[in-house]
Design a protein around this motif. Structure first.
Motif, PDB file in Angstrom:
ATOM      1  N   GLY A 185       0.836  -1.198   0.000  1.00 16.66           N
ATOM      2  CA  GLY A 185       0.000   0.000   0.000  1.00 16.66           C
ATOM      3  C   GLY A 185       0.867   1.242   0.000  1.00 16.66           C
ATOM      4  N   ALA A 186       1.026   1.861   1.166  1.00 20.65           N
ATOM      5  CA  ALA A 186       1.848   3.065   1.263  1.00 20.65           C
ATOM      6  C   ALA A 186       3.324   2.747   1.070  1.00 20.65           C
ATOM      7  CB  ALA A 186       1.629   3.738   2.611  1.00 20.65           C
ATOM      8  N   ILE A 187       3.731   1.521   1.418  1.00 17.86           N
ATOM      9  CA  ILE A 187       5.142   1.141   1.339  1.00 17.86           C
ATOM     10  C   ILE A 187       5.298  -0.085   0.457  1.00 17.86           C
ATOM     11  CG2 ILE A 187       7.141   0.309   2.658  1.00 17.86           C
ATOM     12  CD1 ILE A 187       6.105   1.971   5.003  1.00 17.86           C
ATOM     13  N   ILE A 188       6.205   0.006  -0.516  1.00 24.14           N
ATOM     14  CA  ILE A 188       6.556  -1.107  -1.391  1.00 24.14           C
ATOM     15  C   ILE A 188       7.998  -1.487  -1.091  1.00 24.14           C
ATOM     16  CG2 ILE A 188       6.912  -1.853  -3.781  1.00 24.14           C
ATOM     17  CD1 ILE A 188       4.792   0.230  -4.603  1.00 24.14           C
ATOM     18  N   THR A 189       8.231  -2.745  -0.782  1.00 25.98           N
ATOM     19  CA  THR A 189       9.608  -3.216  -0.637  1.00 25.98           C
ATOM     20  C   THR A 189       9.980  -3.991  -1.889  1.00 25.98           C
ATOM     21  OG1 THR A 189       8.755  -5.089   0.652  1.00 25.98           O
ATOM     22  CG2 THR A 189       9.725  -3.256   1.879  1.00 25.98           C
ATOM     23  N   CYS A 190      11.260  -3.899  -2.275  1.00 27.54           N
ATOM     24  CA  CYS A 190      11.692  -4.431  -3.563  1.00 27.54           C
ATOM     25  C   CYS A 190      13.092  -5.010  -3.447  1.00 27.54           C
ATOM     26  CB  CYS A 190      11.659  -3.316  -4.612  1.00 27.54           C
ATOM     27  SG  CYS A 190      12.327  -3.763  -6.227  1.00 27.54           S
ATOM     28  N   ALA A 191      13.363  -6.034  -4.258  1.00 32.80           N
ATOM     29  CA  ALA A 191      14.684  -6.662  -4.260  1.00 32.80           C
ATOM     30  C   ALA A 191      15.766  -5.742  -4.798  1.00 32.80           C
ATOM     31  CB  ALA A 191      14.646  -7.944  -5.098  1.00 32.80           C
ATOM     32  N   GLY A 192      15.398  -4.704  -5.530  1.00 33.99           N
ATOM     33  CA  GLY A 192      16.378  -3.774  -6.063  1.00 33.99           C
ATOM     34  C   GLY A 192      17.126  -4.338  -7.254  1.00 33.99           C
ATOM     35  N   MET A 193      18.375  -3.876  -7.472  1.00 35.88           N
ATOM     36  CA  MET A 193      19.194  -4.265  -8.612  1.00 35.88           C
ATOM     37  C   MET A 193      18.355  -4.221  -9.909  1.00 35.88           C
ATOM     38  SD  MET A 193      22.124  -4.447  -7.275  1.00 35.88           S
ATOM     39  CE  MET A 193      23.165  -5.214  -8.509  1.00 35.88           C
ATOM     40  N   GLY A 194      18.398  -5.272 -10.737  1.00 34.82           N
ATOM     41  CA  GLY A 194      17.670  -5.252 -12.005  1.00 34.82           C
ATOM     42  C   GLY A 194      16.167  -5.156 -11.846  1.00 34.82           C
ATOM     43  N   ALA A 195      15.635  -5.631 -10.706  1.00 33.81           N
ATOM     44  CA  ALA A 195      14.191  -5.548 -10.467  1.00 33.81           C
ATOM     45  C   ALA A 195      13.718  -4.108 -10.338  1.00 33.81           C
ATOM     46  CB  ALA A 195      13.820  -6.333  -9.211  1.00 33.81           C
ATOM     47  N   THR A 196      14.651  -3.176 -10.101  1.00 37.80           N
ATOM     48  CA  THR A 196      14.287  -1.761 -10.029  1.00 37.80           C
ATOM     49  C   THR A 196      13.611  -1.316 -11.314  1.00 37.80           C
ATOM     50  OG1 THR A 196      16.209  -1.395  -8.603  1.00 37.80           O
ATOM     51  CG2 THR A 196      15.150   0.554  -9.533  1.00 37.80           C
ATOM     52  N   TYR A 197      14.102  -1.818 -12.446  1.00 41.40           N
ATOM     53  CA  TYR A 197      13.494  -1.457 -13.728  1.00 41.40           C
ATOM     54  C   TYR A 197      12.046  -1.932 -13.801  1.00 41.40           C
ATOM     55  CZ  TYR A 197      18.043  -0.078 -15.580  1.00 41.40           C
ATOM     56  OH  TYR A 197      19.234   0.564 -15.801  1.00 41.40           O
ATOM     57  N   ASP A 198      11.787  -3.159 -13.333  1.00 39.89           N
ATOM     58  CA  ASP A 198      10.425  -3.689 -13.369  1.00 39.89           C
ATOM     59  C   ASP A 198       9.488  -2.833 -12.518  1.00 39.89           C
ATOM     60  OD1 ASP A 198      10.805  -6.471 -14.763  1.00 39.89           O
ATOM     61  OD2 ASP A 198      12.409  -6.332 -13.280  1.00 39.89           O
ATOM     62  N   ILE A 199       9.941  -2.484 -11.313  1.00 36.62           N
ATOM     63  CA  ILE A 199       9.094  -1.725 -10.398  1.00 36.62           C
ATOM     64  C   ILE A 199       8.882  -0.314 -10.929  1.00 36.62           C
ATOM     65  CG2 ILE A 199       8.888  -0.832  -8.051  1.00 36.62           C
ATOM     66  CD1 ILE A 199       8.831  -4.094  -8.703  1.00 36.62           C
ATOM     67  N   ALA A 200       9.954   0.310 -11.435  1.00 32.43           N
ATOM     68  CA  ALA A 200       9.813   1.657 -11.984  1.00 32.43           C
ATOM     69  C   ALA A 200       8.898   1.657 -13.211  1.00 32.43           C
ATOM     70  CB  ALA A 200      11.187   2.221 -12.342  1.00 32.43           C
ATOM     71  N   LEU A 201       9.035   0.646 -14.078  1.00 35.21           N
ATOM     72  CA  LEU A 201       8.159   0.548 -15.250  1.00 35.21           C
ATOM     73  C   LEU A 201       6.711   0.353 -14.834  1.00 35.21           C
ATOM     74  CD1 LEU A 201      10.482  -1.692 -17.425  1.00 35.21           C
ATOM     75  CD2 LEU A 201       9.594   0.528 -18.146  1.00 35.21           C
ATOM     76  N   TYR A 202       6.497  -0.489 -13.828  1.00 34.13           N
ATOM     77  CA  TYR A 202       5.129  -0.734 -13.360  1.00 34.13           C
ATOM     78  C   TYR A 202       4.517   0.538 -12.771  1.00 34.13           C
ATOM     79  CZ  TYR A 202       1.275  -2.215 -10.428  1.00 34.13           C
ATOM     80  OH  TYR A 202       0.040  -2.303  -9.838  1.00 34.13           O
ATOM     81  N   ILE A 203       5.256   1.215 -11.892  1.00 36.91           N
ATOM     82  CA  ILE A 203       4.722   2.420 -11.254  1.00 36.91           C
ATOM     83  C   ILE A 203       4.484   3.513 -12.292  1.00 36.91           C
ATOM     84  CG2 ILE A 203       5.311   4.316  -9.684  1.00 36.91           C
ATOM     85  CD1 ILE A 203       6.581   2.209  -7.850  1.00 36.91           C
ATOM     86  N   ALA A 204       5.431   3.686 -13.200  1.00 37.08           N
ATOM     87  CA  ALA A 204       5.262   4.705 -14.233  1.00 37.08           C
ATOM     88  C   ALA A 204       4.056   4.419 -15.112  1.00 37.08           C
ATOM     89  CB  ALA A 204       6.528   4.808 -15.075  1.00 37.08           C
ATOM     90  N   SER A 205       3.736   3.130 -15.301  1.00 35.10           N
ATOM     91  CA  SER A 205       2.585   2.768 -16.143  1.00 35.10           C
ATOM     92  C   SER A 205       1.260   3.174 -15.522  1.00 35.10           C
ATOM     93  CB  SER A 205       2.589   1.260 -16.428  1.00 35.10           C
ATOM     94  OG  SER A 205       2.230   0.513 -15.278  1.00 35.10           O
ATOM     95  N   GLN A 206       1.266   3.527 -14.215  1.00 41.44           N
ATOM     96  CA  GLN A 206       0.048   4.023 -13.591  1.00 41.44           C
ATOM     97  C   GLN A 206      -0.236   5.470 -13.985  1.00 41.44           C
ATOM     98  OE1 GLN A 206      -1.573   1.494 -11.745  1.00 41.44           O
ATOM     99  NE2 GLN A 206       0.190   0.489 -12.706  1.00 41.44           N
ATOM    100  N   HIS A 207       0.762   6.126 -14.595  1.00 44.53           N
ATOM    101  CA  HIS A 207       0.634   7.545 -14.925  1.00 44.53           C
ATOM    102  C   HIS A 207       0.858   7.840 -16.406  1.00 44.53           C
ATOM    103  CE1 HIS A 207       0.647   8.287 -10.575  1.00 44.53           C
ATOM    104  NE2 HIS A 207       1.600   7.380 -10.524  1.00 44.53           N
ATOM    105  N   ALA A 208       1.411   6.884 -17.131  1.00 39.64           N
ATOM    106  CA  ALA A 208       1.565   6.992 -18.588  1.00 39.64           C
ATOM    107  C   ALA A 208       0.924   5.750 -19.198  1.00 39.64           C
ATOM    108  CB  ALA A 208       3.040   7.095 -18.969  1.00 39.64           C
ATOM    109  N   SER A 209       0.671   5.781 -20.499  1.00 43.84           N
ATOM    110  CA  SER A 209      -0.036   4.670 -21.127  1.00 43.84           C
ATOM    111  C   SER A 209       0.792   3.391 -21.077  1.00 43.84           C
ATOM    112  CB  SER A 209      -0.374   5.002 -22.577  1.00 43.84           C
ATOM    113  OG  SER A 209       0.791   4.950 -23.377  1.00 43.84           O
ATOM    114  N   ALA A 210       0.096   2.260 -21.095  1.00 39.69           N
ATOM    115  CA  ALA A 210       0.765   0.967 -21.066  1.00 39.69           C
ATOM    116  C   ALA A 210       1.666   0.783 -22.276  1.00 39.69           C
ATOM    117  CB  ALA A 210      -0.268  -0.159 -20.998  1.00 39.69           C
ATOM    118  N   THR A 211       1.241   1.288 -23.421  1.00 35.60           N
ATOM    119  CA  THR A 211       2.061   1.134 -24.627  1.00 35.60           C
ATOM    120  C   THR A 211       3.321   1.996 -24.559  1.00 35.60           C
ATOM    121  OG1 THR A 211       0.647   2.759 -25.727  1.00 35.60           O
ATOM    122  CG2 THR A 211       0.204   0.433 -26.146  1.00 35.60           C
ATOM    123  N   THR A 212       3.214   3.182 -23.963  1.00 32.56           N
ATOM    124  CA  THR A 212       4.409   4.013 -23.763  1.00 32.56           C
ATOM    125  C   THR A 212       5.428   3.270 -22.924  1.00 32.56           C
ATOM    126  OG1 THR A 212       3.282   6.148 -23.987  1.00 32.56           O
ATOM    127  CG2 THR A 212       5.300   6.124 -22.680  1.00 32.56           C
TER     128      THR A 212
END
Length: 314
Positions: free
Chosen positions: A151-178
Protein backbone atom coordinates in the motif's frame (compact mmCIF):
# COMPACT_ATOMS: atom_id res chain seq x y z
CA UNK A 1 -2.07 14.85 -18.41
CA UNK A 2 -1.81 18.19 -16.63
CA UNK A 3 -0.13 17.04 -13.41
CA UNK A 4 3.46 15.90 -13.56
CA UNK A 5 4.08 12.92 -11.30
CA UNK A 6 6.94 13.82 -8.92
CA UNK A 7 9.56 11.39 -7.62
CA UNK A 8 12.07 12.01 -4.82
CA UNK A 9 15.05 9.65 -5.18
CA UNK A 10 17.02 9.24 -1.94
CA UNK A 11 20.67 8.17 -2.10
CA UNK A 12 23.21 7.49 0.64
CA UNK A 13 26.96 7.09 0.25
CA UNK A 14 27.87 4.00 -1.79
CA UNK A 15 24.41 3.85 -3.37
CA UNK A 16 23.88 1.27 -6.13
CA UNK A 17 24.20 2.89 -9.55
CA UNK A 18 22.12 0.14 -11.22
CA UNK A 19 19.17 1.10 -9.04
CA UNK A 20 19.66 4.80 -9.70
CA UNK A 21 19.59 4.21 -13.46
CA UNK A 22 16.63 1.87 -13.04
CA UNK A 23 14.52 4.75 -11.77
CA UNK A 24 15.91 7.76 -13.64
CA UNK A 25 16.22 6.18 -17.09
CA UNK A 26 12.68 4.80 -16.98
CA UNK A 27 11.27 8.25 -16.15
CA UNK A 28 13.52 10.02 -18.67
CA UNK A 29 12.62 7.67 -21.51
CA UNK A 30 8.91 7.81 -20.68
CA UNK A 31 9.02 11.60 -20.98
CA UNK A 32 10.80 11.28 -24.34
CA UNK A 33 8.38 8.72 -25.76
CA UNK A 34 5.31 10.52 -24.45
CA UNK A 35 6.31 13.75 -26.16
CA UNK A 36 5.30 15.94 -23.20
CA UNK A 37 6.75 15.56 -19.68
CA UNK A 38 4.81 13.19 -17.45
CA UNK A 39 7.45 12.77 -14.74
CA UNK A 40 9.67 15.04 -12.68
CA UNK A 41 12.29 13.92 -10.17
CA UNK A 42 14.65 15.26 -7.50
CA UNK A 43 17.78 13.53 -6.21
CA UNK A 44 17.79 13.74 -2.41
CA UNK A 45 20.11 12.91 0.46
CA UNK A 46 20.08 13.57 4.20
CA UNK A 47 22.18 16.73 4.03
CA UNK A 48 22.42 17.51 0.33
CA UNK A 49 25.61 17.92 -1.69
CA UNK A 50 27.60 15.38 -3.72
CA UNK A 51 27.00 11.69 -2.99
CA UNK A 52 29.20 8.96 -4.47
CA UNK A 53 27.98 5.55 -5.60
CA UNK A 54 29.70 2.23 -4.99
CA UNK A 55 30.81 2.49 -8.66
CA UNK A 56 32.58 5.82 -7.92
CA UNK A 57 30.03 7.89 -9.90
CA UNK A 58 28.97 11.04 -8.05
CA UNK A 59 25.59 12.79 -8.17
CA UNK A 60 24.61 16.18 -6.80
CA UNK A 61 21.73 16.08 -4.31
CA UNK A 62 19.43 18.40 -2.42
CA UNK A 63 18.34 17.80 1.20
CA UNK A 64 15.17 15.92 2.04
CA UNK A 65 12.36 18.47 2.38
CA UNK A 66 10.54 19.04 5.66
CA UNK A 67 7.23 19.14 3.81
CA UNK A 68 7.57 16.82 0.80
CA UNK A 69 5.25 17.28 -2.17
CA UNK A 70 6.40 14.22 -4.14
CA UNK A 71 4.06 11.46 -5.21
CA UNK A 72 6.74 8.81 -4.63
CA UNK A 73 9.89 8.41 -2.58
CA UNK A 74 12.42 5.84 -3.85
CA UNK A 75 15.09 4.89 -1.30
CA UNK A 76 18.06 3.20 -2.98
CA UNK A 77 20.21 0.48 -1.47
CA UNK A 78 23.92 0.92 -0.80
CA UNK A 79 25.35 -2.61 -0.24
CA UNK A 80 25.16 -2.24 3.57
CA UNK A 81 21.86 -3.32 5.19
CA UNK A 82 23.09 -1.89 8.52
CA UNK A 83 23.79 1.58 7.11
CA UNK A 84 22.39 4.16 9.59
CA UNK A 85 21.40 6.49 6.76
CA UNK A 86 18.88 3.87 5.56
CA UNK A 87 17.01 3.86 8.88
CA UNK A 88 14.37 6.35 7.76
CA UNK A 89 11.33 5.73 9.91
CA UNK A 90 10.60 9.42 10.51
CA UNK A 91 11.21 10.37 6.88
CA UNK A 92 8.99 7.57 5.62
CA UNK A 93 6.20 8.76 7.92
CA UNK A 94 6.56 12.31 6.61
CA UNK A 95 5.95 11.09 3.07
CA UNK A 96 3.19 8.57 3.78
CA UNK A 97 1.30 11.09 5.91
CA UNK A 98 1.04 13.20 2.78
CA UNK A 99 -0.30 10.26 0.73
CA UNK A 100 3.02 9.65 -1.05
CA UNK A 101 4.07 6.06 -1.69
CA UNK A 102 7.50 4.91 -0.52
CA UNK A 103 9.56 2.34 -2.45
CA UNK A 104 12.41 0.74 -0.48
CA UNK A 105 15.06 -1.05 -2.55
CA UNK A 106 17.30 -3.93 -1.46
CA UNK A 107 19.30 -2.77 1.60
CA UNK A 108 16.78 -0.01 2.34
CA UNK A 109 14.07 -2.69 2.40
CA UNK A 110 16.26 -4.87 4.65
CA UNK A 111 16.76 -2.02 7.09
CA UNK A 112 13.01 -1.40 7.20
CA UNK A 113 12.32 -5.11 7.79
CA UNK A 114 14.95 -5.16 10.53
CA UNK A 115 13.42 -2.09 12.20
CA UNK A 116 9.90 -3.62 11.96
CA UNK A 117 10.54 -7.22 12.94
CA UNK A 118 6.89 -7.99 13.61
CA UNK A 119 5.73 -8.52 10.02
CA UNK A 120 8.47 -9.92 7.73
CA UNK A 121 5.88 -11.78 5.62
CA UNK A 122 4.64 -8.47 4.26
CA UNK A 123 7.99 -7.48 2.75
CA UNK A 124 10.82 -8.58 0.50
CA UNK A 125 14.46 -7.71 -0.15
CA UNK A 126 17.30 -8.95 -2.33
CA UNK A 127 17.98 -12.65 -1.80
CA UNK A 128 21.47 -11.88 -0.47
CA UNK A 129 20.01 -9.61 2.21
CA UNK A 130 17.23 -12.10 2.88
CA UNK A 131 19.87 -14.68 3.79
CA UNK A 132 21.42 -12.19 6.22
CA UNK A 133 18.04 -11.48 7.82
CA UNK A 134 17.42 -15.18 8.22
CA UNK A 135 20.82 -15.83 9.79
CA UNK A 136 21.07 -12.77 12.03
CA UNK A 137 17.48 -12.09 13.00
CA UNK A 138 15.72 -15.40 12.36
CA UNK A 139 13.26 -13.74 9.95
CA UNK A 140 12.55 -16.82 7.86
CA UNK A 141 9.24 -15.57 6.47
CA UNK A 142 10.50 -12.66 4.39
CA UNK A 143 9.20 -13.13 0.84
CA UNK A 144 11.43 -14.10 -2.09
CA UNK A 145 9.45 -12.16 -4.71
CA UNK A 146 10.72 -9.19 -6.69
CA UNK A 147 8.51 -6.81 -4.73
CA UNK A 148 5.71 -6.65 -2.20
CA UNK A 149 3.07 -3.94 -2.45
CA UNK A 150 2.07 -2.98 1.07
CA UNK A 151 0.00 0.00 0.00
CA UNK A 152 1.85 3.06 1.26
CA UNK A 153 5.14 1.14 1.34
CA UNK A 154 6.56 -1.11 -1.39
CA UNK A 155 9.61 -3.22 -0.64
CA UNK A 156 11.69 -4.43 -3.56
CA UNK A 157 14.68 -6.66 -4.26
CA UNK A 158 16.38 -3.77 -6.06
CA UNK A 159 19.19 -4.27 -8.61
CA UNK A 160 17.67 -5.25 -12.01
CA UNK A 161 14.19 -5.55 -10.47
CA UNK A 162 14.29 -1.76 -10.03
CA UNK A 163 13.49 -1.46 -13.73
CA UNK A 164 10.42 -3.69 -13.37
CA UNK A 165 9.09 -1.72 -10.40
CA UNK A 166 9.81 1.66 -11.98
CA UNK A 167 8.16 0.55 -15.25
CA UNK A 168 5.13 -0.73 -13.36
CA UNK A 169 4.72 2.42 -11.25
CA UNK A 170 5.26 4.71 -14.23
CA UNK A 171 2.58 2.77 -16.14
CA UNK A 172 0.05 4.02 -13.59
CA UNK A 173 0.63 7.55 -14.93
CA UNK A 174 1.56 6.99 -18.59
CA UNK A 175 -0.04 4.67 -21.13
CA UNK A 176 0.77 0.97 -21.07
CA UNK A 177 2.06 1.13 -24.63
CA UNK A 178 4.41 4.01 -23.76
CA UNK A 179 5.89 1.98 -20.93
CA UNK A 180 6.17 -1.16 -23.07
CA UNK A 181 8.13 0.92 -25.59
CA UNK A 182 10.38 2.19 -22.80
CA UNK A 183 10.98 -1.45 -21.85
CA UNK A 184 11.83 -2.26 -25.48
CA UNK A 185 14.37 0.58 -25.66
CA UNK A 186 15.96 -0.71 -22.47
CA UNK A 187 16.00 -4.21 -24.04
CA UNK A 188 13.92 -5.26 -21.04
CA UNK A 189 11.92 -7.96 -22.78
CA UNK A 190 9.21 -8.37 -20.15
CA UNK A 191 7.99 -6.18 -17.29
CA UNK A 192 7.95 -8.73 -14.50
CA UNK A 193 5.06 -8.84 -12.06
CA UNK A 194 5.68 -8.07 -8.37
CA UNK A 195 4.92 -11.71 -7.51
CA UNK A 196 7.66 -13.07 -9.77
CA UNK A 197 10.16 -14.98 -7.68
CA UNK A 198 13.72 -13.69 -7.72
CA UNK A 199 15.82 -15.29 -10.49
CA UNK A 200 17.65 -17.75 -8.28
CA UNK A 201 14.33 -19.60 -7.92
CA UNK A 202 14.28 -20.44 -11.64
CA UNK A 203 10.61 -19.49 -12.04
CA UNK A 204 9.18 -18.32 -15.35
CA UNK A 205 9.09 -14.55 -15.84
CA UNK A 206 5.64 -12.96 -16.13
CA UNK A 207 4.76 -9.68 -17.81
CA UNK A 208 1.35 -8.91 -16.29
CA UNK A 209 0.75 -11.61 -13.70
CA UNK A 210 -1.85 -13.20 -15.99
CA UNK A 211 -0.52 -16.02 -18.19
CA UNK A 212 -3.20 -15.79 -20.89
CA UNK A 213 -2.83 -12.01 -21.13
CA UNK A 214 0.95 -12.43 -21.37
CA UNK A 215 0.38 -14.80 -24.30
CA UNK A 216 -1.91 -12.29 -26.04
CA UNK A 217 0.65 -9.48 -25.66
CA UNK A 218 3.40 -11.77 -26.96
CA UNK A 219 1.32 -12.46 -30.10
CA UNK A 220 0.78 -8.74 -30.61
CA UNK A 221 4.50 -8.05 -30.24
CA UNK A 222 5.33 -10.79 -32.74
CA UNK A 223 2.73 -9.67 -35.30
CA UNK A 224 3.14 -5.92 -35.76
CA UNK A 225 3.74 -5.78 -39.49
CA UNK A 226 0.62 -7.81 -40.25
CA UNK A 227 -1.71 -7.22 -37.26
CA UNK A 228 -3.89 -10.16 -36.29
CA UNK A 229 -7.64 -9.73 -35.65
CA UNK A 230 -8.37 -9.59 -31.92
CA UNK A 231 -10.77 -12.51 -32.33
CA UNK A 232 -7.90 -14.62 -33.71
CA UNK A 233 -5.59 -13.62 -30.85
CA UNK A 234 -8.32 -14.62 -28.38
CA UNK A 235 -8.82 -17.96 -30.13
CA UNK A 236 -5.11 -18.78 -30.13
CA UNK A 237 -4.90 -18.14 -26.39
CA UNK A 238 -8.08 -20.10 -25.59
CA UNK A 239 -10.07 -17.04 -24.55
CA UNK A 240 -13.35 -15.61 -25.75
CA UNK A 241 -13.10 -12.15 -27.27
CA UNK A 242 -15.22 -10.78 -24.42
CA UNK A 243 -13.01 -12.38 -21.79
CA UNK A 244 -9.93 -10.90 -23.44
CA UNK A 245 -11.54 -7.46 -23.48
CA UNK A 246 -12.32 -7.72 -19.76
CA UNK A 247 -8.73 -8.72 -18.96
CA UNK A 248 -7.32 -5.77 -20.88
CA UNK A 249 -9.71 -3.36 -19.21
CA UNK A 250 -8.95 -4.67 -15.71
CA UNK A 251 -5.17 -5.06 -15.95
CA UNK A 252 -4.00 -2.78 -18.78
CA UNK A 253 -6.72 -0.10 -18.48
CA UNK A 254 -7.42 -0.11 -22.22
CA UNK A 255 -9.01 -2.22 -24.96
CA UNK A 256 -7.16 -4.94 -26.90
CA UNK A 257 -7.44 -2.91 -30.11
CA UNK A 258 -6.30 0.26 -28.34
CA UNK A 259 -3.31 -1.51 -26.81
CA UNK A 260 -2.34 -3.19 -30.11
CA UNK A 261 -2.61 0.09 -32.02
CA UNK A 262 -0.63 1.98 -29.38
CA UNK A 263 2.04 -0.69 -29.33
CA UNK A 264 2.50 -0.40 -33.10
CA UNK A 265 2.48 3.41 -33.01
CA UNK A 266 5.09 3.54 -30.28
CA UNK A 267 7.28 1.16 -32.27
CA UNK A 268 6.79 3.44 -35.27
CA UNK A 269 7.78 6.46 -33.19
CA UNK A 270 10.92 4.75 -32.00
CA UNK A 271 11.89 3.82 -35.56
CA UNK A 272 11.15 7.36 -36.69
CA UNK A 273 13.41 8.96 -34.06
CA UNK A 274 16.22 6.41 -34.07
CA UNK A 275 16.59 5.11 -37.65
CA UNK A 276 16.79 6.55 -41.16
CA UNK A 277 13.94 4.39 -42.50
CA UNK A 278 11.56 6.19 -44.84
CA UNK A 279 8.25 7.16 -43.30
CA UNK A 280 6.21 4.91 -45.60
CA UNK A 281 8.54 2.00 -44.72
CA UNK A 282 7.95 2.65 -41.02
CA UNK A 283 4.20 2.67 -41.58
CA UNK A 284 4.34 -0.67 -43.39
CA UNK A 285 6.68 -2.22 -40.79
CA UNK A 286 4.22 -1.31 -38.04
CA UNK A 287 1.04 -2.50 -39.72
CA UNK A 288 -0.20 0.79 -41.21
CA UNK A 289 -0.29 0.22 -45.01
CA UNK A 290 -2.27 3.45 -45.48
CA UNK A 291 -3.13 6.57 -43.50
CA UNK A 292 -0.02 6.35 -41.30
CA UNK A 293 0.62 10.13 -41.20
CA UNK A 294 -2.94 10.88 -40.07
CA UNK A 295 -2.93 8.13 -37.44
CA UNK A 296 0.49 9.21 -36.15
CA UNK A 297 -0.63 12.86 -35.86
CA UNK A 298 -3.71 11.83 -33.87
CA UNK A 299 -1.47 9.99 -31.39
CA UNK A 300 1.50 12.36 -31.09
CA UNK A 301 0.09 15.75 -32.10
CA UNK A 302 2.42 16.27 -35.07
CA UNK A 303 3.24 14.67 -38.40
CA UNK A 304 6.01 12.07 -38.66
CA UNK A 305 8.13 14.57 -40.61
CA UNK A 306 7.78 17.20 -37.89
CA UNK A 307 8.57 14.66 -35.17
CA UNK A 308 11.70 13.51 -36.98
CA UNK A 309 12.96 17.08 -37.48
CA UNK A 310 12.24 17.94 -33.84
CA UNK A 311 14.04 14.83 -32.64
CA UNK A 312 17.13 15.60 -34.68
CA UNK A 313 17.40 19.10 -33.21
CA UNK A 314 17.98 17.65 -29.71
Amino acid sequence: MTHECVFDIFVAEDFVLTEFAGVVDVLRLANRINGTPVFKWHIRSAQGGPITSSSAATVETTPLPNRPDADYLFVLGNTDPACPALSMGGTIGTYTSRQARVVLLSEAASRYISDHKGAPTGHTTHWENRAVLMERLGLFDTKATLAVDGGAIITCAGMGATYDIALYIASQHASATTMMTVADILLHERIRHFNTLQPFSGKKVSSTGDASLDACIALMQDEMEFPMPISEIARLTNLSKRSLERKFKRIMRTTPNGYYRGLRLNKANNLLLNTDMRINEIGLACGFPSGFTTIYREMFGMTPNMARKKGRLK
